[in-house]
Design a protein around this motif. Structure first.
Motif, PDB file in Angstrom:
ATOM      1  N   ALA A 276      11.110   8.749  96.267  1.00  0.00           N
ATOM      2  CA  ALA A 276      10.581   8.621  95.288  1.00  0.00           C
ATOM      3  C   ALA A 276       9.546   9.124  94.565  1.00  0.00           C
ATOM      4  CB  ALA A 276      10.806   7.323  94.807  1.00  0.00           C
ATOM      5  N   GLY A 277       8.943   9.915  95.773  1.00  0.00           N
ATOM      6  CA  GLY A 277       7.416  10.247  95.882  1.00  0.00           C
ATOM      7  C   GLY A 277       6.560   9.995  96.980  1.00  0.00           C
ATOM      8  N   ASP A 278       6.916   8.735  97.657  1.00  0.00           N
ATOM      9  CA  ASP A 278       6.675   8.451  99.443  1.00  0.00           C
ATOM     10  C   ASP A 278       6.206   9.533  99.968  1.00  0.00           C
ATOM     11  OD1 ASP A 278       5.189   7.053 100.610  1.00  0.00           O
ATOM     12  OD2 ASP A 278       6.344   4.761 100.049  1.00  0.00           O
ATOM     13  N   GLY A 279       4.619   9.847 100.380  1.00  0.00           N
ATOM     14  CA  GLY A 279       4.921  10.911 101.612  1.00  0.00           C
ATOM     15  C   GLY A 279       4.571  10.090 102.668  1.00  0.00           C
ATOM     16  N   GLU A 280       4.181   9.171 102.472  1.00  0.00           N
ATOM     17  CA  GLU A 280       4.414   8.317 103.195  1.00  0.00           C
ATOM     18  C   GLU A 280       5.411   7.694 104.532  1.00  0.00           C
ATOM     19  OE1 GLU A 280       2.525   4.022 105.625  1.00  0.00           O
ATOM     20  OE2 GLU A 280       1.169   4.996 103.928  1.00  0.00           O
ATOM     21  N   ALA A 281       6.364   7.138 103.331  1.00  0.00           N
ATOM     22  CA  ALA A 281       7.695   7.540 103.567  1.00  0.00           C
ATOM     23  C   ALA A 281       8.140   8.511 104.248  1.00  0.00           C
ATOM     24  CB  ALA A 281       8.783   7.009 102.858  1.00  0.00           C
ATOM     25  N   ALA A 282       7.836   9.873 103.846  1.00  0.00           N
ATOM     26  CA  ALA A 282       9.156  11.503 103.782  1.00  0.00           C
ATOM     27  C   ALA A 282       7.938  11.446 105.945  1.00  0.00           C
ATOM     28  CB  ALA A 282       8.319  12.033 103.731  1.00  0.00           C
ATOM     29  N   ASP A 283       6.779  11.255 105.664  1.00  0.00           N
ATOM     30  CA  ASP A 283       6.540  11.258 107.441  1.00  0.00           C
ATOM     31  C   ASP A 283       6.868  10.920 108.515  1.00  0.00           C
ATOM     32  OD1 ASP A 283       4.756  13.439 106.692  1.00  0.00           O
ATOM     33  OD2 ASP A 283       3.028  12.699 106.184  1.00  0.00           O
ATOM     34  N   GLN A 284       7.045   9.303 107.913  1.00  0.00           N
ATOM     35  CA  GLN A 284       7.977   8.268 108.747  1.00  0.00           C
ATOM     36  C   GLN A 284       8.760   9.065 109.104  1.00  0.00           C
ATOM     37  OE1 GLN A 284       7.598   4.525 107.253  1.00  0.00           O
ATOM     38  NE2 GLN A 284       8.405   3.531 108.866  1.00  0.00           N
ATOM     39  N   LEU A 285       9.777   8.920 108.068  1.00  0.00           N
ATOM     40  CA  LEU A 285      11.135   9.716 108.276  1.00  0.00           C
ATOM     41  C   LEU A 285      11.232  10.465 109.109  1.00  0.00           C
ATOM     42  CD1 LEU A 285      13.888   9.496 107.414  1.00  0.00           C
ATOM     43  CD2 LEU A 285      13.447  10.964 105.614  1.00  0.00           C
ATOM     44  N   ALA A 286      10.008  11.622 109.156  1.00  0.00           N
ATOM     45  CA  ALA A 286       9.821  12.931 109.768  1.00  0.00           C
ATOM     46  C   ALA A 286       9.903  12.865 111.161  1.00  0.00           C
ATOM     47  CB  ALA A 286       8.866  13.968 110.069  1.00  0.00           C
ATOM     48  N   GLU A 287       8.769  11.519 111.871  1.00  0.00           N
ATOM     49  CA  GLU A 287       8.613  11.178 112.986  1.00  0.00           C
ATOM     50  C   GLU A 287      10.055  10.370 113.554  1.00  0.00           C
ATOM     51  OE1 GLU A 287       5.487   8.242 115.046  1.00  0.00           O
ATOM     52  OE2 GLU A 287       4.955   8.738 112.772  1.00  0.00           O
ATOM     53  N   LEU A 288      10.105   9.798 112.395  1.00  0.00           N
ATOM     54  CA  LEU A 288      11.165   9.011 113.310  1.00  0.00           C
ATOM     55  C   LEU A 288      12.204  10.050 114.186  1.00  0.00           C
ATOM     56  CD1 LEU A 288      12.652   6.130 110.887  1.00  0.00           C
ATOM     57  CD2 LEU A 288      11.765   5.596 113.680  1.00  0.00           C
ATOM     58  N   TYR A 289      12.931  10.953 113.175  1.00  0.00           N
ATOM     59  CA  TYR A 289      14.458  11.971 113.523  1.00  0.00           C
ATOM     60  C   TYR A 289      13.545  13.350 114.727  1.00  0.00           C
ATOM     61  CZ  TYR A 289      16.654  16.145 112.443  1.00  0.00           C
ATOM     62  OH  TYR A 289      18.258  16.914 112.610  1.00  0.00           O
ATOM     63  N   HIS A 290      12.464  13.305 114.410  1.00  0.00           N
ATOM     64  CA  HIS A 290      11.632  13.911 115.690  1.00  0.00           C
ATOM     65  C   HIS A 290      11.611  13.287 117.088  1.00  0.00           C
ATOM     66  CE1 HIS A 290      12.287  17.625 113.076  1.00  0.00           C
ATOM     67  NE2 HIS A 290      11.326  17.067 112.336  1.00  0.00           N
ATOM     68  N   GLY A 291      11.095  12.481 116.666  1.00  0.00           N
ATOM     69  CA  GLY A 291      11.313  11.364 117.713  1.00  0.00           C
ATOM     70  C   GLY A 291      11.912  11.196 119.108  1.00  0.00           C
ATOM     71  N   ASP A 292      12.953  10.196 117.812  1.00  0.00           N
ATOM     72  CA  ASP A 292      13.981   9.963 118.050  1.00  0.00           C
ATOM     73  C   ASP A 292      15.116  10.752 119.520  1.00  0.00           C
ATOM     74  OD1 ASP A 292      16.307   7.811 119.141  1.00  0.00           O
ATOM     75  OD2 ASP A 292      15.872   6.293 118.083  1.00  0.00           O
ATOM     76  N   SER A 293      15.374  10.928 120.540  1.00  0.00           N
ATOM     77  CA  SER A 293      16.415  11.646 121.036  1.00  0.00           C
ATOM     78  C   SER A 293      17.483  12.007 120.591  1.00  0.00           C
ATOM     79  CB  SER A 293      15.901  11.528 122.223  1.00  0.00           C
ATOM     80  OG  SER A 293      16.599  10.809 122.832  1.00  0.00           O
ATOM     81  N   ARG A 294      18.251   9.814 120.045  1.00  0.00           N
ATOM     82  CA  ARG A 294      19.540   9.615 119.347  1.00  0.00           C
ATOM     83  C   ARG A 294      19.297  10.195 118.113  1.00  0.00           C
ATOM     84  NH1 ARG A 294      18.712   3.702 119.721  1.00  0.00           N
ATOM     85  NH2 ARG A 294      17.143   4.215 118.541  1.00  0.00           N
TER      86      ARG A 294
END
Length: 318
Positions: A276-294
């Motif tokens: 929906a264009g929420d850049g903060e959500a996109a950044d948070q998603l990327a942080e979760l994806y790369h930051g959590d080894s699972r």
């Protein structure tokens, strides 16, 4: 790590890189109809198109790298010429989409793959599917390069989006299931195999959607992280998955179903918000994806292929 930018999506991932075929790709058109003809000439769906596979084709669906798909295709017939079904590479929607991404990215067009479910193949059934998106300068345009326009009543090169569209993302499907507004049994590959449809199947596809959004265009039978501890994976592997995962030292196997549900909830909300264009959500998603080894695949995944190839796959080798 921030979310992928348009520059990132215009660059090849290890999966979409055509390698020594780059020169040929620079000569290909990015016109949607031309891309449709090219990818459907190169790849035949190993299951949906009902082909009788040659011995050579039976291992094709495990070709996760675009270079491997193109190498196989070129060995069987010239890439720029017609080919018989036996000369095509046996693959699936993921491979049709990956070929399209390879062409678009070669021409510096931002493009990405999306994981979800299509309701346009079988009435009242939401088939697991992979489509693509290309940036047109103003917005992401969703397309299905596997489809012939004459067979469908919507624009296959600019598909409508959202929960009521012909294709819903895995995140949209998961949130609808959690809200109780759809029947999870109508989502998957087939109802004939318990682990190939239903709530747990959709939950697993949320993880695939996150991976593909971050340019890890894995096969739909590669498993990692919280997927590894599910009963579905154990059943699919005939009870062997636990030993393979233990010996490989893969992370995430100890995640409970309730924890996986909660992880999928968070990922799905962020995916929908990012769309929906929420850049903060996109950044948070990327942080979760790369930051959590699972949550990201790392160097090794468990592969449970329809070809019968089961075991640990090293993603650092080709």
């Amino acid at each position: 790590m921030p979310a992928p930018t348009l520059f990132d999506y215009a660059d090849h991932s290890p999966y979409s890189n055509p390698g020594n075929h780059t020169g040929y790709f620079t000569e290909l058109s990015t016109d949607p109809e031309e891309l449709h003809r090219f990818v459907c000439t190169a790849v035949v769906h190993y299951r949906a198109d009902g082909p009788t596979l040659t011995d050579e084709q039976k291992s094709d669906p495990d070709r996760r790298w675009l270079t491997s798909i193109l190498d196989a295709a070129e060995l069987r017939a010239p890439l720029d010429g017609p080919r018989t079904q036996a000369q095509q590479v046996a693959g699936c929607c993921r491979d049709h989409t990956l070929l399209t991404l390879g062409v678009l990215r070669t021409h510096d067009v931002p493009a990405r793959s999306r994981i979800g479910f299509a309701n346009y193949f079988v009435p009242s059934w939401n088939a697991d599917h992979v489509v693509g998106e290309r940036w047109d300068g103003k917005r992401w345009v969703r397309f299905d390069s596997e489809l012939d326009q004459k067979d469908f009543d919507f624009d296959v090169h600019d598909m409508p989006t959202g929960p009521e569209s012909p294709f819903v993302t895995a995140a949209e499907a998961w949130l609808a299931i959690r809200a109780g507004t759809v029947d999870p049994a109508t989502y998957g590959v087939t109802t004939e195999v318990s682990y190939l449809h239903g709530k747990d199947f959709v939950r697993s596809y949320v993880l695939y959607e996150v991976a593909h959004r971050h340019r890890d265009e894995l096969l739909l039978w590669d498993f990692w992280g919280p997927q590894l501890g599910t009963s579905s994976v154990q059943e699919a592997a005939g009870g062997q998955a636990a030993a393979w995962v233990r010996d490989a030292g893969l992370a995430g196997v100890d995640v409970s179903d309730a924890e996986f549900d909660a992880v999928a909830d968070e990922l799905a909300y962020l995916l929908v918000a990012a769309d929906a264009g929420d850049g903060e959500a996109a950044d948070q998603l990327a942080e979760l994806y790369h930051g959590d080894s699972r949550l990201h695949p790392g160097n090794r995944v468990l592969t449970l292929s329809p070809t019968g190839h089961d075991g640990i796959t090293d993603l650092t080798t080709r």
